[in-house]
Design a protein around this motif. Sequence first.
Motif, PDB file in Angstrom:
ATOM      1  N   PHE A  68      18.326   2.225 130.453  1.00 27.84           N
ATOM      2  CA  PHE A  68      18.176   0.650 130.985  1.00 27.84           C
ATOM      3  C   PHE A  68      16.942   1.337 132.343  1.00 27.84           C
ATOM      4  O   PHE A  68      17.844   1.488 133.349  1.00 27.84           O
ATOM      5  N   PHE A 103      15.860  -1.373 135.652  1.00 30.96           N
ATOM      6  CA  PHE A 103      15.583  -2.593 136.337  1.00 30.96           C
ATOM      7  C   PHE A 103      13.914  -2.708 135.995  1.00 30.96           C
ATOM      8  O   PHE A 103      13.281  -2.186 137.042  1.00 30.96           O
ATOM      9  N   ASP A 138      13.560  -4.356 139.020  1.00 28.74           N
ATOM     10  CA  ASP A 138      13.155  -3.020 140.380  1.00 28.74           C
ATOM     11  C   ASP A 138      13.942  -2.060 140.860  1.00 28.74           C
ATOM     12  O   ASP A 138      14.280  -1.975 141.920  1.00 28.74           O
ATOM     13  N   LEU A 167     -21.907  -9.488 133.304  1.00 27.84           N
ATOM     14  CA  LEU A 167     -21.568 -10.012 134.487  1.00 27.84           C
ATOM     15  C   LEU A 167     -22.919  -9.843 135.857  1.00 27.84           C
ATOM     16  O   LEU A 167     -23.096 -11.156 136.401  1.00 27.84           O
ATOM     17  N   GLU A 168     -22.595  -9.429 135.860  1.00 24.42           N
ATOM     18  CA  GLU A 168     -23.965  -8.369 137.071  1.00 24.42           C
ATOM     19  C   GLU A 168     -25.155  -8.602 136.902  1.00 24.42           C
ATOM     20  O   GLU A 168     -26.371  -9.757 138.081  1.00 24.42           O
ATOM     21  N   VAL A 178     -14.767  -8.115 131.383  1.00 22.65           N
ATOM     22  CA  VAL A 178     -15.231  -9.516 132.575  1.00 22.65           C
ATOM     23  C   VAL A 178     -14.914 -10.287 131.906  1.00 22.65           C
ATOM     24  O   VAL A 178     -14.975 -10.969 130.882  1.00 22.65           O
ATOM     25  N   ARG A 195      16.115   9.057 135.451  1.00 28.25           N
ATOM     26  CA  ARG A 195      17.236   8.652 135.640  1.00 28.25           C
ATOM     27  C   ARG A 195      17.990   7.955 133.886  1.00 28.25           C
ATOM     28  O   ARG A 195      18.881   8.423 133.764  1.00 28.25           O
ATOM     29  N   ALA A 196      17.210   7.431 133.437  1.00 28.83           N
ATOM     30  CA  ALA A 196      17.166   6.250 132.144  1.00 28.83           C
ATOM     31  C   ALA A 196      16.980   7.279 130.633  1.00 28.83           C
ATOM     32  O   ALA A 196      18.263   7.852 129.869  1.00 28.83           O
ATOM     33  N   ALA A 217      17.020  -0.432 141.213  1.00 29.75           N
ATOM     34  CA  ALA A 217      18.241  -0.494 141.093  1.00 29.75           C
ATOM     35  C   ALA A 217      18.508   0.787 140.852  1.00 29.75           C
ATOM     36  O   ALA A 217      18.960   1.521 140.427  1.00 29.75           O
ATOM     37  N   ILE A 259     -12.372 -15.579 137.879  1.00 29.66           N
ATOM     38  CA  ILE A 259     -12.937 -13.983 137.006  1.00 29.66           C
ATOM     39  C   ILE A 259     -12.387 -13.267 137.455  1.00 29.66           C
ATOM     40  O   ILE A 259     -11.935 -12.496 138.006  1.00 29.66           O
ATOM     41  N   ARG A 313     -19.145  -6.416 131.885  1.00 32.12           N
ATOM     42  CA  ARG A 313     -19.931  -5.972 133.538  1.00 32.12           C
ATOM     43  C   ARG A 313     -21.246  -5.333 133.838  1.00 32.12           C
ATOM     44  O   ARG A 313     -21.090  -6.795 134.663  1.00 32.12           O
ATOM     45  N   GLU A 333     -17.308 -17.848 141.245  1.00 33.30           N
ATOM     46  CA  GLU A 333     -16.137 -18.860 141.334  1.00 33.30           C
ATOM     47  C   GLU A 333     -17.479 -20.022 141.942  1.00 33.30           C
ATOM     48  O   GLU A 333     -17.528 -20.157 142.841  1.00 33.30           O
TER      49      GLU A 333
END
Lengths: 290, 364
Positions: free
Chosen positions: B79, B81, B83, B330-331, B311, B146-147, B85, B304, B327, B337
Amino acid sequence: MSQLKNVPAVDNGERQPESWARERPAIASYLFKGGAGLIAVVTVLFLVIPLAWLCLWPTADDLIVATLSPMLWDAMKISFITSTLSTFLVIGFGGVLAFMLARFQFRGKMIVDTLVDLPMVLPPMVTGLALLMLFGRNGPIGGWLSAHGLALPFTVAAVVLAQVFVSLPFFIRAARAGFESVDRRLETASLLLGASKARTFIQITVPLVWPTLLAGAILAWARCLGEFGATIVFAGNFQGVTQTMPLAIFEALQVNLNVAIALSIVLLLVSFCLVMLLKFVIGRAVVTHA
Amino acid sequence: MLKVSARKKLRDFSIDVDICIASHVAVMLGPSGHGKTMVLNMIAGITRPDDGKISVGNTLLFDSSKGINVGMEKRNIGFVFQDYALFPHFSVFENVAYGLKARGLPAAEIQLRVMRELERLAIANLQNEMPARLSAGQRQRVALARALVIDPCLLLMDEPLSALDMQLRSRVRSELKELLRQLEIPTIIVTHDVLDAIGLGGTVMVLEHGRIAQQGSYEDLLAAPASRFVAEFVESNAYTGNVKSIDEHGDAILTLENGLEISAILEESYSDTILIVIHPWDVTLQKTAEGAVRNMLKGKVLSISPLRDRVRVTVDSGIRITAEITRPSLEKLRLKEGDEVYAGFKTMSVRVFPLENRKLWRGT
């Protein structure tokens, strides 16, 4: 990539405060800081001057005489033994209760919580009287004990009982806060890794609350060392049997002021060292948890 | 093979899931508060389902009808977690060794297995560090080590990438995908981020109010979303609407929820509300309204955001429509925006599904 990022416009319109607006808060701030500083100094002096004066009062000869008196050594021995024993009892019994209060919901928890804190606000004399009425020869438990040839009042056991009673809340409060602060997911993680509940408690829970438990134990120990009211009522004041340091000071005060002061200085030093130790332990706890 | 059939009543809704996963990765996708972590907790044994049955291979972990509920310490589940643990008072080595020590293995074997696991995750050099001194990416690896070191029969990960920053995230994601490919144990990864679902591959289960709304590959979900919830969650353009008119060739005018009309080619007419899906890569962007496509929406660029090598540009034109473009294009458009832009799509790109009967569709 550069087109993807929306570069925020740089705000150059930072307004400079008007001159009067800049200076007034500065004056107020100096006044405030000055006032607060003065109050702080007065408070510290109020705490320090009486104790410092006490330490300066006796001559070296007085101190030597007092230090050599069997009364001091008896009282120190009894104080040390009883308060240490009491602290261990408090850790054992109080620890279980603190854990339950921190982790379980049960009916009447509020009431138990209040009852646990009660010894902190109760005058110790009342505690002593209550213990005496219960464990005394005419009390329900004391009567049964004396029928079997046992007597609690005015014995060293009574000293320990009185100390445990008054110091329990100090430890329980600290331990409970400690158990509540442990991240439960760490315990869950331990269980999921295959560790038993007992292993999880010993390897994960206790190490994480250890600094808090230790701080609580030191507080309880300090409270035991200073305990007077309940002890004198329930255990009496017999040198070499039930006479702890505070009781010895009380007796000395009626006979020889210098011995009383010398005893007080010793108690003061021990207390100071204990509180320092406490600060150190709490400081380390904060560091390890950060 | 993990088989889960579990029900649990919560305060606001109830969880009712049937999951079957062979030795591969399944991504459980859904917004927060829809019961993802609860499903994981039920499988791990942290939370007890009201009723149901959970088994891994031939091992029964939970069966309410037989009164079987194996404790979480005996389930042998890896398991991770959210964050991580990690035990703060143990070093990296001690953290990873913990599960093996609990199994009472000899010290030499523990040493061997822990080091092998640390080396596999390329963190052997950190073995003596304390968790507080590690970066988020390093912590994630320690949690994974660890898991995995206990040889779990099942791997559960709760938002394993959410503690990482954006740049680290895509790198860790592809590393994780490679690692999981080698593992060959049933794995469930819970996430609210569709990018994780795309990047980790495998089956995607969309969880909506405690139920699996749809299950399949990410491409399946995009091609035929079972509901608007799924369509929007896999970040396709999804709208509800009605057929306004349709001629004998199937040329139809659809009215969207806000009154906007678009053209589509339908094989049949629908009298009820329909789900309209337009895939982002079927949408083109241009600065002028010229062009052959029938549907052309004028709007302003809302956002964007990069997605793998492409993109995604979201345009507000009364409705929100997202275009997935390369891309270079887009360029070429020099979009930012707030810019005005035309979003175009062919009538053939408008996919229509009846809404009500699909909504109940459930994955197998």
